[in-house]
Motif scaffolding. Structure first.
Motif, mmCIF file in Angstrom:
data_model
loop_
_atom_site.group_PDB
_atom_site.id
_atom_site.type_symbol
_atom_site.label_atom_id
_atom_site.label_comp_id
_atom_site.label_asym_id
_atom_site.label_seq_id
_atom_site.Cartn_x
_atom_site.Cartn_y
_atom_site.Cartn_z
ATOM 1 N N THR A 236 -17.972 68.762 -12.663
ATOM 2 C CA THR A 236 -17.803 67.965 -13.198
ATOM 3 C C THR A 236 -19.236 68.252 -13.643
ATOM 4 O OG1 THR A 236 -16.272 66.125 -12.544
ATOM 5 C CG2 THR A 236 -18.404 65.075 -13.461
ATOM 6 N N GLU A 237 -20.525 68.146 -12.641
ATOM 7 C CA GLU A 237 -21.425 68.377 -12.529
ATOM 8 C C GLU A 237 -22.213 70.039 -13.610
ATOM 9 O OE1 GLU A 237 -23.870 66.282 -8.358
ATOM 10 O OE2 GLU A 237 -22.436 68.003 -8.264
ATOM 11 N N SER A 238 -21.977 70.442 -13.409
ATOM 12 C CA SER A 238 -21.291 72.435 -14.376
ATOM 13 C C SER A 238 -21.358 71.222 -15.560
ATOM 14 C CB SER A 238 -20.978 73.282 -13.939
ATOM 15 O OG SER A 238 -21.369 74.087 -14.147
ATOM 16 N N VAL A 239 -19.632 71.456 -15.724
ATOM 17 C CA VAL A 239 -19.832 71.008 -17.238
ATOM 18 C C VAL A 239 -20.754 69.773 -17.662
ATOM 19 C CG1 VAL A 239 -18.102 69.720 -18.621
ATOM 20 C CG2 VAL A 239 -17.323 71.354 -16.895
ATOM 21 N N ILE A 240 -21.011 68.509 -17.445
ATOM 22 C CA ILE A 240 -21.456 67.662 -18.507
ATOM 23 C C ILE A 240 -22.623 68.036 -18.633
ATOM 24 C CG2 ILE A 240 -23.541 65.729 -18.000
ATOM 25 C CD1 ILE A 240 -20.273 65.433 -18.163
ATOM 26 N N ALA A 241 -23.844 69.899 -17.781
ATOM 27 C CA ALA A 241 -25.253 70.975 -17.263
ATOM 28 C C ALA A 241 -24.657 71.223 -19.265
ATOM 29 C CB ALA A 241 -25.420 71.096 -17.036
ATOM 30 N N LYS A 242 -23.528 71.778 -19.272
ATOM 31 C CA LYS A 242 -22.961 72.967 -20.422
ATOM 32 C C LYS A 242 -22.276 71.926 -20.905
ATOM 33 C CE LYS A 242 -22.276 76.158 -17.525
ATOM 34 N NZ LYS A 242 -20.683 77.430 -16.588
ATOM 35 N N LEU A 243 -22.541 70.670 -21.366
ATOM 36 C CA LEU A 243 -22.451 70.333 -22.564
ATOM 37 C C LEU A 243 -22.929 69.883 -23.901
ATOM 38 C CD1 LEU A 243 -19.024 68.118 -21.664
ATOM 39 C CD2 LEU A 243 -19.105 69.770 -23.144
ATOM 40 N N LYS A 244 -24.223 69.688 -22.460
ATOM 41 C CA LYS A 244 -25.795 69.273 -23.101
ATOM 42 C C LYS A 244 -26.787 69.989 -23.869
ATOM 43 C CE LYS A 244 -27.929 66.087 -21.058
ATOM 44 N NZ LYS A 244 -28.552 64.982 -19.588
ATOM 45 N N GLN A 245 -26.071 71.143 -23.172
ATOM 46 C CA GLN A 245 -27.086 72.413 -23.800
ATOM 47 C C GLN A 245 -26.747 73.075 -24.744
ATOM 48 O OE1 GLN A 245 -26.888 75.401 -20.603
ATOM 49 N NE2 GLN A 245 -28.223 74.027 -19.189
ATOM 50 N N ALA A 246 -25.055 72.530 -24.842
ATOM 51 C CA ALA A 246 -24.606 72.939 -26.115
ATOM 52 C C ALA A 246 -24.296 71.539 -27.533
ATOM 53 C CB ALA A 246 -23.352 73.331 -26.405
ATOM 54 N N GLY A 247 -25.196 71.145 -26.779
ATOM 55 C CA GLY A 247 -25.862 69.887 -28.342
ATOM 56 C C GLY A 247 -24.815 68.275 -27.869
ATOM 57 N N TRP A 248 -23.703 68.356 -26.998
ATOM 58 C CA TRP A 248 -23.284 67.702 -26.634
ATOM 59 C C TRP A 248 -23.719 66.226 -26.258
ATOM 60 C CZ3 TRP A 248 -18.129 67.181 -29.243
ATOM 61 C CH2 TRP A 248 -17.601 68.172 -29.225
ATOM 62 N N THR A 249 -23.076 65.163 -27.046
ATOM 63 C CA THR A 249 -23.629 63.463 -26.395
ATOM 64 C C THR A 249 -22.536 63.117 -25.480
ATOM 65 O OG1 THR A 249 -25.696 63.235 -27.811
ATOM 66 C CG2 THR A 249 -24.919 61.255 -26.915
ATOM 67 N N PRO A 250 -22.683 63.372 -24.312
ATOM 68 C CA PRO A 250 -21.816 62.731 -22.955
ATOM 69 C C PRO A 250 -22.386 61.171 -23.126
ATOM 70 C CG PRO A 250 -23.486 63.483 -21.494
ATOM 71 C CD PRO A 250 -24.041 63.474 -23.262
#
Length: 368
Positions: A236-250
């Protein structure tokens, strides 16, 4: 005629001062991170027509801190997470039926301790400005000056909502609260939780029953909050970080309790949590939960997602979760991802657009 007015662009994060319709000053601003909206407690920036109701702090030194619109010391310039109201306040009053609650919501144009974020949406609903800019603006305008805040027109955001319990964390927080009260209480709470997640009992019936059984105090809630952080699902930690880097707002969207989930959100770097508020007395004893909060009832999660979509006009919207209440939001999202890495629910798997059992697989199944 020499008449001044103010226009704020949500799209451009810019405030313009107009004189007889001609722009004479332009300033970068920061409106709400959660987008636009006029609801009480939404932490969103209202749109439409307003007037400056009051000017506060005209003679105050730069970086004066205002609390309740009264001077309360000076900011020393040290970084802090708090949203300080600094230097000057221009208090807005709505002129339209949809925004007439603006003054009661305490929506200001004000100086900020987060000047590095100007030009991006980052506030809690107000319009933030740099200290020098708000001083200049306050000198130009008077109470009664008209202000127009233009709603967004550009689709730039990408939203991804995550359920929390049995999705971001391996635990069910309500079950852990029950477990702490002893095996008999735990058995009752667990049975109610499973019945709700499997769609056998309406969520709105389960909530008050469980909370009346448990009545968790602040000490217990803090302990379970720590447990959430210790039981993050693998990847989960890696996924959230990569989503944010790709411009997603979690966004964490949960039928769990906000005080328990906020430390987990902070650990994961998630700024937005939609979860049920709890209340305690001065001694930390439980006094109740917000029974009107949308996620305490069936249909609440899609309701919150609709609010976010109206507020931000996202390009794409995704929901990730394990339960029936998560599946309900499928109608409001472009993609529903069922997660079975902790608990596999057949009803959810059967109707999910995508089914994963490891959070690390999420990035391979969606288009970043």
């Amino acid at each position: 005629m020499n008449e001044l007015s103010i226009e704020v662009s949500i799209d451009d994060q810019r405030l313009e001062v107009l004189q007889d319709g001609r722009t004479i000053h332009t300033f970068p601003v920061s409106t709400a991170a959660k987008g636009v909206g006029c609801q009480y407690g939404s932490y969103r920036t209202p749109t439409g027509r307003f007037r400056i109701a009051e000017k506060i702090g005209d003679d105050a030194p730069t970086h004066t801190i205002f609390k309740g619109r009264a001077e309360s010391g000076r900011w020393d310039g040290c970084p802090c997470d708090h949203d300080l109201v600094l230097t000057r306040i221009l208090w807005l009053d709505g002129l339209e039926p949809s925004n007439q609650n603006t003054k009661d919501r305490y929506i200001y144009i004000h100086g900020t301790n987060h000047e590095s974020k100007l030009g991006t949406p980052a506030s809690w609903g107000c319009i933030r400005m740099a200290a020098e800019d708000i001083i200049q603006l306050s000198q130009l305008v008077e109470p009664g000056t008209l202000v127009t805040i233009h709603p967004p027109t550009q689709r730039t955001a990408k939203l991804i909502f995550f359920d929390c319990d049995s999705t971001l964390s391996t635990i069910e927080g309500i079950d852990e609260l029950g477990r702490a009260r002893g095996p008999e209480v735990f058995a009752k709470v667990e049975a109610l939780t499973n019945a709700a997640m499997n769609g056998q009992i309406p969520i709105q019936e389960v909530f008050p029953k469980r909370m009346e059984i448990i009545r968790p105090d602040r000490v217990l809630c803090d302990a379970i909050a720590d447990l959430y952080v210790k039981t993050i699902t693998p990847g989960t930690e890696s996924v959230i970080a990569k989503l944010k880097q790709a411009g997603w707002t979690p966004v964490i969207l949960s039928g769990g309790f906000a005080p328990l989930i906020l430390p987990l959100a902070k650990h994961l770097g998630i700024d937005h949590v939609e979860a049920v508020p709890l209340s305690f007395d001065d001694e930390g004893n439980y006094t109740g939960f917000d029974a009107d909060y949308p996620t305490t009832r069936n249909g609440g999660k899609p309701e919150i997602i609709r609010e976010w979509k109206d507020a931000l006009l996202p390009e794409r919207t995704i929901m990730v979760g394990d339960g029936i209440s998560d599946l309900e939001s499928r109608s409001e999202t472009d993609l529903f991802v069922g997660y079975g890495g902790v608990v596999s629910r057949e009803a959810v798997q059967a109707k999910a657009d995508i089914w994963i059992t490891h959070m690390g697989d999420l990035l391979e199944r969606i288009e970043l």
